[in-house]
Design a protein around this motif. Structure first.
Motif, PDB file in Angstrom:
ATOM      1  N   VAL A 137       0.902  -1.226  -0.017  1.00 35.74           N
ATOM      2  CA  VAL A 137       0.129   0.001  -0.037  1.00 35.74           C
ATOM      3  C   VAL A 137       0.728   1.185   0.076  1.00 35.74           C
ATOM      4  N   SER A 138       2.093   1.207   0.787  1.00 37.34           N
ATOM      5  CA  SER A 138       2.893   2.333   0.873  1.00 37.34           C
ATOM      6  C   SER A 138       3.625   2.670  -0.435  1.00 37.34           C
ATOM      7  N   GLU A 139       3.678   1.751  -1.288  1.00 34.25           N
ATOM      8  CA  GLU A 139       4.321   1.796  -2.665  1.00 34.25           C
ATOM      9  C   GLU A 139       3.422   2.387  -3.638  1.00 34.25           C
ATOM     10  N   ALA A 140       1.983   1.720  -3.296  1.00 35.20           N
ATOM     11  CA  ALA A 140       0.928   2.296  -4.314  1.00 35.20           C
ATOM     12  C   ALA A 140       0.715   3.733  -4.095  1.00 35.20           C
ATOM     13  N   PHE A 141       0.792   4.258  -2.738  1.00 30.75           N
ATOM     14  CA  PHE A 141       0.731   5.762  -2.545  1.00 30.75           C
ATOM     15  C   PHE A 141       2.094   6.468  -3.275  1.00 30.75           C
ATOM     16  N   GLY A 142       3.129   6.009  -3.361  1.00 36.76           N
ATOM     17  CA  GLY A 142       4.438   6.708  -3.674  1.00 36.76           C
ATOM     18  C   GLY A 142       4.910   7.301  -2.807  1.00 36.76           C
ATOM     19  N   TRP A 143       4.656   7.195  -1.529  1.00 37.25           N
ATOM     20  CA  TRP A 143       5.269   7.966  -0.396  1.00 37.25           C
ATOM     21  C   TRP A 143       6.434   7.506   0.264  1.00 37.25           C
ATOM     22  N   GLY A 144       6.620   6.087   0.037  1.00 36.34           N
ATOM     23  CA  GLY A 144       7.927   5.615   0.598  1.00 36.34           C
ATOM     24  C   GLY A 144       7.840   5.599   2.161  1.00 36.34           C
ATOM     25  N   ILE A 145       6.514   5.247   2.657  1.00 35.53           N
ATOM     26  CA  ILE A 145       6.453   5.270   4.363  1.00 35.53           C
ATOM     27  C   ILE A 145       7.059   3.887   4.873  1.00 35.53           C
ATOM     28  N   VAL A 146       6.753   2.649   4.168  1.00 36.78           N
ATOM     29  CA  VAL A 146       7.310   1.648   4.762  1.00 36.78           C
ATOM     30  C   VAL A 146       8.659   1.222   4.119  1.00 36.78           C
ATOM     31  N   THR A 201      -5.912   4.304   5.665  1.00 43.28           N
ATOM     32  CA  THR A 201      -6.108   3.447   4.668  1.00 43.28           C
ATOM     33  C   THR A 201      -6.143   2.205   4.961  1.00 43.28           C
ATOM     34  N   ILE A 202      -4.692   1.376   5.977  1.00 42.81           N
ATOM     35  CA  ILE A 202      -4.613   0.202   6.111  1.00 42.81           C
ATOM     36  C   ILE A 202      -5.239  -0.136   7.513  1.00 42.81           C
ATOM     37  N   ASN A 203      -5.879   0.678   8.070  1.00 39.04           N
ATOM     38  CA  ASN A 203      -6.703   0.356   9.469  1.00 39.04           C
ATOM     39  C   ASN A 203      -5.711   0.177  10.602  1.00 39.04           C
ATOM     40  N   ASN A 204      -4.490   0.659  10.551  1.00 42.94           N
ATOM     41  CA  ASN A 204      -3.441   0.344  11.342  1.00 42.94           C
ATOM     42  C   ASN A 204      -3.960   0.603  12.966  1.00 42.94           C
ATOM     43  N   LEU A 223      -6.279  -0.925  -6.581  1.00 42.67           N
ATOM     44  CA  LEU A 223      -7.069  -1.930  -5.920  1.00 42.67           C
ATOM     45  C   LEU A 223      -7.936  -2.733  -7.141  1.00 42.67           C
ATOM     46  N   HIS A 224      -8.505  -1.725  -7.852  1.00 42.07           N
ATOM     47  CA  HIS A 224      -9.381  -2.152  -8.860  1.00 42.07           C
ATOM     48  C   HIS A 224      -8.663  -2.865  -9.930  1.00 42.07           C
ATOM     49  N   ASP A 225      -7.529  -2.927 -10.028  1.00 43.32           N
ATOM     50  CA  ASP A 225      -6.798  -3.528 -11.041  1.00 43.32           C
ATOM     51  C   ASP A 225      -6.187  -4.885 -10.675  1.00 43.32           C
ATOM     52  N   SER A 226      -6.909  -5.826 -10.988  1.00 52.52           N
ATOM     53  CA  SER A 226      -6.520  -7.151 -10.634  1.00 52.52           C
ATOM     54  C   SER A 226      -4.937  -7.449 -11.047  1.00 52.52           C
ATOM     55  N   ASP A 227      -4.550  -6.909 -11.947  1.00 46.26           N
ATOM     56  CA  ASP A 227      -3.017  -7.337 -12.479  1.00 46.26           C
ATOM     57  C   ASP A 227      -2.069  -6.187 -11.923  1.00 46.26           C
ATOM     58  N   SER A 228      -2.512  -5.622 -11.017  1.00 46.49           N
ATOM     59  CA  SER A 228      -1.344  -4.637 -10.145  1.00 46.49           C
ATOM     60  C   SER A 228      -0.789  -5.598  -9.046  1.00 46.49           C
ATOM     61  N   PRO A 236     -12.707 -10.465   2.642  1.00 49.88           N
ATOM     62  CA  PRO A 236     -13.436  -9.422   3.210  1.00 49.88           C
ATOM     63  C   PRO A 236     -12.452  -8.581   3.589  1.00 49.88           C
ATOM     64  N   GLU A 237     -11.011  -8.766   4.071  1.00 48.89           N
ATOM     65  CA  GLU A 237     -10.272  -7.636   4.544  1.00 48.89           C
ATOM     66  C   GLU A 237      -9.866  -6.900   3.271  1.00 48.89           C
ATOM     67  N   ARG A 238      -9.777  -7.453   2.112  1.00 44.98           N
ATOM     68  CA  ARG A 238      -9.373  -6.667   0.796  1.00 44.98           C
ATOM     69  C   ARG A 238     -10.531  -5.957   0.601  1.00 44.98           C
ATOM     70  N   TYR A 239     -11.960  -6.284   0.759  1.00 43.53           N
ATOM     71  CA  TYR A 239     -12.982  -5.335   0.415  1.00 43.53           C
ATOM     72  C   TYR A 239     -12.979  -4.216   1.481  1.00 43.53           C
ATOM     73  N   ALA A 240     -12.743  -4.731   2.654  1.00 39.36           N
ATOM     74  CA  ALA A 240     -12.922  -3.492   3.573  1.00 39.36           C
ATOM     75  C   ALA A 240     -11.834  -2.477   3.317  1.00 39.36           C
ATOM     76  N   THR A 241     -10.684  -2.795   2.908  1.00 42.34           N
ATOM     77  CA  THR A 241      -9.733  -1.807   2.544  1.00 42.34           C
ATOM     78  C   THR A 241     -10.085  -0.782   1.202  1.00 42.34           C
ATOM     79  N   ARG A 242     -10.763  -1.579   0.364  1.00 39.50           N
ATOM     80  CA  ARG A 242     -11.211  -0.737  -0.969  1.00 39.50           C
ATOM     81  C   ARG A 242     -12.177   0.022  -0.240  1.00 39.50           C
ATOM     82  N   ARG A 243     -13.341  -0.239   0.617  1.00 39.61           N
ATOM     83  CA  ARG A 243     -14.523   0.728   1.223  1.00 39.61           C
ATOM     84  C   ARG A 243     -13.914   1.920   1.948  1.00 39.61           C
ATOM     85  N   ARG A 244     -12.674   1.614   2.909  1.00 38.76           N
ATOM     86  CA  ARG A 244     -12.046   2.560   3.450  1.00 38.76           C
ATOM     87  C   ARG A 244     -11.155   3.556   2.543  1.00 38.76           C
TER      88      ARG A 244
END
Length: 247
Positions: A78-87, A135-138, A196-201, A214-222
Motif C-alpha cells: 500500500v505504501s508503494e501504491a501511494f508513492g510516499w515511501g513510508i514503509v 487506509t490500512i486501518n492501523n 486496488l481495482h486493477d487485478s493485474d497490479s 473480506p479484508e481486501r473489500y474493507a480496504t477498498r471501502r476505506r
C-alpha cells in the motif's frame, strides 16, 4: 517519493532482501513478537534488516494466527501504491526460523524528540502517514514506530496488526481529525483506488496473497470513503483511540 537505504536503491534493496543470506545478530527484546536484528548479504553487498518469523508471532484474539508477517508485506504494498515511501522495503521469505517478514533496517535520527515530533500539525510527512494509517486501518501507530531519518525522510514500522475488517484505527496521530484531506492525499488515494481495482497490479496481487477477501473489500471501502468524504477520519466510537503504551 523515493529513498535510498544504506547506499541501495529501493529496487536493489528488495532484490537483496529476497535473495540474500540472512544472518541473525540478535533479538530486539522490547518487541512483543519475535523480532530479530539481522544482516542480509549477497556477494559484496550487505545491509541490516529486521526478520520476524511467523513462528515467533504471539496469538491475538482479534487477528488470525500466523498472519502478522503477511500484513506487514501488505502494508509495504500500500505504501508503494501511494508513492510516499513510508514503509521500508519489505518482503516475505524463508529465514533461519522459517517463513516470515524481512524489512530493511532504518536508522532513526537520534536528535529528534519523537514525542514533540509526533504532535506537529505542520509536518506534511506525518500528515501523509495519518492518511496511510487510515487506509490500512492501523491498530497500533505508536510514537516509537515513527522513523525520521537524518536525511529528512519519515518511515514507519510495525504494521502487523493492520487491515482488520472492523474499524480499529488506533494512533497517536489524531491532530488532523475532521480536517480536509490535502490535494496530495487525495491524489495518493486515487492512485491506491485505481490499483486496488486493477487485478493485474502488484498491489492487488500482494493483498490477495496476504489478506482475506473480506479484508481486501474493507480496504477498498476505506479508500472509497476517504475519497467520498475528503476529510481525515475520527476515532472509532467505543474503542481506545490511542494504543497503549503510546510510545
Amino acid at each position: 517519493m523515493t529513498a535510498s537505504f544504506e547506499g541501495l536503491s529501493s529496487t536493489d534493496a528488495m532484490d537483496l532482501l529476497r535473495t540474500g543470506e540472512l544472518t541473525v545478530a540478535g533479538r530486539l527484546v522490547e518487541a512483543s513478537n519475535a523480532t530479530l536484528y539481522c544482516t542480509v548479504s549477497s556477494g559484496s553487498v550487505s545491509a541490516n534488516c529486521v526478520y520476524k518469523p511467523v513462528a515467533g508471532e504471539r496469538p491475538l484474539w482479534d487477528f488470525p494466527d500466523g498472519t502478522l508477517a503477511g500484513r506487514e508485506v501488505a502494508a509495504f504494498a500500500v505504501s508503494e501504491a501511494f508513492g510516499w515511501g513510508i514503509v521500508p522495503p519489505t518482503v516475505y521469505r524463508e529465514g533461519p526460523f522459517g517463513e516470515g517478514m524481512c524489512q530493511l533496517w532504518v536508522e532513526r535520527d537520534p536528535t529528534v524528540d519523537l514525542v514533540e515530533f509526533s504532535r506537529d500539525r505542520e509536518n506534511a510527512a506525518l500528515c501523509r502517514m495519518a492518511v496511510f494509517d487510515a487506509t490500512i486501518n492501523n491498530s497500533d501507530r505508536k510514537i516509537g514506530h515513527l522513523l525520521p531519518t537524518p536525511e529528512g525522510h519519515l518511515h514507519g514500522c510495525d504494521h502487523g496488526i493492520s487491515f482488520a475488517e472492523d474499524y480499529k484505527l488506533r494512533t497517536v496521530l489524531w491532530q488532523w481529525q475532521g480536517e480536509p484531506l490535502t490535494t496530495e492525499a487525495l491524489g495518493g488515494l486515487e492512485s491506491v483506488r485505481a490499483q486496488l481495482h486493477d487485478s493485474d497490479s502488484q498491489l492487488a496481487d500482494q493483498l490477495a496473497n496476504h489478506l482475506t477477501g473480506p479484508e481486501r473489500y474493507a480496504t477498498r471501502r476505506r479508500v472509497e470513503l476517504l475519497l467520498e468524504h475528503r476529510v481525515h477520519p475520527f476515532p472509532p466510537p467505543g474503542r481506545p483511540a490511542i494504543p497503549w503504551p503510546p510510545v
